[in-house]
Design an enzyme around this catalytic site. Structure first.
Site, PDB file in Angstrom:
ATOM      1  N   HIS A   1      -5.766   5.681  -3.492  1.00 51.24           N
ATOM      2  CA  HIS A   1      -4.633   5.162  -4.278  1.00 51.24           C
ATOM      3  C   HIS A   1      -5.037   3.965  -5.129  1.00 51.24           C
ATOM      4  CE1 HIS A   1      -1.619   7.158  -1.291  1.00 51.24           C
ATOM      5  NE2 HIS A   1      -2.041   7.997  -2.211  1.00 51.24           N
TER       6      HIS A   1
ATOM      7  N   THR B   1      -1.392   6.486   9.679  1.00 49.23           N
ATOM      8  CA  THR B   1      -0.696   7.051   8.524  1.00 49.23           C
ATOM      9  C   THR B   1       0.375   8.037   8.979  1.00 49.23           C
ATOM     10  OG1 THR B   1      -0.951   8.339   6.475  1.00 49.23           O
ATOM     11  CG2 THR B   1      -2.513   8.825   8.246  1.00 49.23           C
TER      12      THR B   1
ATOM     13  N   CYS C   1      -2.723 -10.050 -20.829  1.00 54.91           N
ATOM     14  CA  CYS C   1      -4.142 -10.053 -21.202  1.00 54.91           C
ATOM     15  C   CYS C   1      -4.425 -11.280 -22.075  1.00 54.91           C
ATOM     16  CB  CYS C   1      -4.417  -8.768 -21.990  1.00 54.91           C
ATOM     17  SG  CYS C   1      -6.040  -8.656 -22.706  1.00 54.91           S
TER      18      CYS C   1
HETATM   19  N1  APR Z   1      -1.767   0.726  14.758  1.00 53.31           N
HETATM   20  C1  APR Z   1      -1.782   2.057  14.442  1.00 53.31           C
HETATM   21  N2  APR Z   1      -0.843   2.658  13.671  1.00 53.31           N
HETATM   22  C2  APR Z   1       0.160   1.875  13.205  1.00 53.31           C
HETATM   23  C3  APR Z   1       0.246   0.483  13.489  1.00 53.31           C
HETATM   24  C4  APR Z   1      -0.775  -0.085  14.302  1.00 53.31           C
HETATM   25  N3  APR Z   1      -0.769  -1.386  14.634  1.00 53.31           N
HETATM   26  N4  APR Z   1       1.367  -0.004  12.881  1.00 53.31           N
HETATM   27  C5  APR Z   1       1.949   1.033  12.241  1.00 53.31           C
HETATM   28  N5  APR Z   1       1.236   2.164  12.439  1.00 53.31           N
HETATM   29  C6  APR Z   1       1.482   3.507  11.898  1.00 53.31           C
HETATM   30  C7  APR Z   1       2.932   3.911  11.843  1.00 53.31           C
HETATM   31  O1  APR Z   1       3.312   4.551  13.072  1.00 53.31           O
HETATM   32  C8  APR Z   1       2.924   4.909  10.674  1.00 53.31           C
HETATM   33  O2  APR Z   1       2.568   6.215  11.109  1.00 53.31           O
HETATM   34  O3  APR Z   1       1.056   3.469  10.554  1.00 53.31           O
HETATM   35  C9  APR Z   1       1.810   4.375   9.770  1.00 53.31           C
HETATM   36  C10 APR Z   1       2.338   3.668   8.543  1.00 53.31           C
HETATM   37  O4  APR Z   1       2.958   4.648   7.754  1.00 53.31           O
HETATM   38  P1  APR Z   1       3.247   4.361   6.199  1.00 53.31           P
HETATM   39  O5  APR Z   1       3.798   2.998   6.051  1.00 53.31           O
HETATM   40  O6  APR Z   1       3.994   5.537   5.679  1.00 53.31           O
HETATM   41  O7  APR Z   1       1.778   4.297   5.568  1.00 53.31           O
HETATM   42  P2  APR Z   1       0.943   5.455   4.890  1.00 53.31           P
HETATM   43  O8  APR Z   1       1.006   6.706   5.708  1.00 53.31           O
HETATM   44  O9  APR Z   1      -0.395   4.894   4.617  1.00 53.31           O
HETATM   45  O10 APR Z   1       1.717   5.670   3.484  1.00 53.31           O
HETATM   46  C11 APR Z   1       1.059   6.487   2.543  1.00 53.31           C
HETATM   47  O11 APR Z   1       2.776   5.902   0.925  1.00 53.31           O
HETATM   48  O12 APR Z   1       4.119   4.446  -0.271  1.00 53.31           O
HETATM   49  C12 APR Z   1       2.943   5.148  -0.285  1.00 53.31           C
HETATM   50  O13 APR Z   1       1.080   4.515  -1.563  1.00 53.31           O
HETATM   51  C13 APR Z   1       1.743   4.216  -0.376  1.00 53.31           C
HETATM   52  O14 APR Z   1      -0.489   4.583   0.475  1.00 53.31           O
HETATM   53  C14 APR Z   1       0.887   4.596   0.829  1.00 53.31           C
HETATM   54  C15 APR Z   1       1.373   5.994   1.151  1.00 53.31           C
END
Ligand code: APR
Length: 250
Positions: A121, A191, A150
């Site tokens: 990303h 994630t 800029c």
């Molecule tokens: N350890 C492990 N997992 C964790 C922890 C932790 N301490 N804290 C939170 N999580 C997990 C949550 O359970 C969840 O599954 O991390 C995940 C966070 O999910 P999102 O906030 O949806 O993050 P992500 O999956 O990376 O989002 C993908 O969405 O908005 C867009 O561009 C943005 O890159 C991002 C994309």
């Protein structure tokens, strides 16, 4: 099988794998103080994601920049890599991890010492002028006057991470899906697996025969039908135990 047995088995898989690839999301950086997007304390519970839609940014840059400043640049540079980032870098140094694919734009994998990192990303570390394309180091920009412009042509600067509705950086996309073809093991950390096309990378790895180890506080979209070993817990705690286990019987 309890968590201890699962960690032992996961460590075995890492030691015996030919090509391990790591795939991370916002959850790996939560223990560095960076809020996730979804779930408890999630950014999208507080802000409207449409403010980070590309067309909206082009039409109302000052409005978009108000949220970008708050969620990213107000505490920019204060977040440090945590034990999970460092553990991945250590597994790369030991020759097990071959690449990290991250959805995060915080650069913490590189700061932890990971050498092969594909930023699916983009990154918050640089910004580009919307008119002349000049690139700026985010640490050298003043965020007092919004939106930042800029110094050459006064064009509005856009962070080099992708907005909703924007294409995935070509090289990162190509290299990430190549990893999904050649890896025999994916370590998926922090994630929800909700966002396309990023979430397709572990799915393709699975379809190509890779085994999937997942670390997450909660089950994700991957857990019920893609994950082979689910290690439930905080990324730092699980990664510390996993790296110790890999080192023990190296
Ligand atoms: N350890 C492990 N997992 C964790 C922890 C932790 N301490 N804290 C939170 N999580 C997990 C949550 O359970 C969840 O599954 O991390 C995940 C966070 O999910 P999102 O906030 O949806 O993050 P992500 O999956 O990376 O989002 C993908 O969405 O908005 C867009 O561009 C943005 O890159 C991002 C994309």
């Amino acid at each position: 099988m309890d968590i201890d047995d699962k960690i032992k088995r996961a460590a075995e898989w890492i030691k015996n794998s030919r090509h391990t690839t790591v795939f991370t999301g916002a959850g790996i950086s939560v223990e560095s103080g960076i809020p996730p997007f979804r779930g408890k304390g999630g950014i999208w519970n507080k802000y409207d994601p449409n403010l980070l839609e590309l067309r909206f940014f082009r039409a109302h840059p000052e409005k978009s920049w108000s949220i970008i400043k708050e969620i990213i640049y107000d505490f920019f540079g204060q977040a440090e890599p945590n034990d999970a980032h460092k553990g991945i870098a250590e597994l790369e140094k030991m020759g097990y991890v071959k690449a990290v694919i991250t959805q995060n734009v915080d650069h913490l994998h590189q700061d932890a010492g990971s050498k092969t990192v594909y930023e699916f990303h983009g990154t918050s570390r640089t910004l580009s002028c919307m008119i002349c394309g000049s690139q700026y180091d985010a640490r050298r920009i003043s965020y007092q006057v919004m939106p930042p412009r800029c110094s050459g042509c006064m064009g509005i600067l856009k962070p080099d991470f992708i907005f909703f509705g924007e294409g995935i950086p070509k090289e990162a996309s190509m290299l990430s899906f190549y990893e999904a073809q050649i890896a025999d093991l994916f370590l998926v950390i922090g994630t929800t697996g909700e966002v396309m096309p990023a979430c397709q990378v572990p799915l393709q790895a699975k379809d190509n025969g890779a085994r999937i180890i997942e670390i997450n506080l909660e089950p994700s979209n991957f857990t019920p039908w893609v994950t082979d070993i689910f290690l439930q817990g905080k990324a730092t705690e699980i990664m510390n135990r996993l790296v110790e286990e890999v080192k023990e019987n190296k």
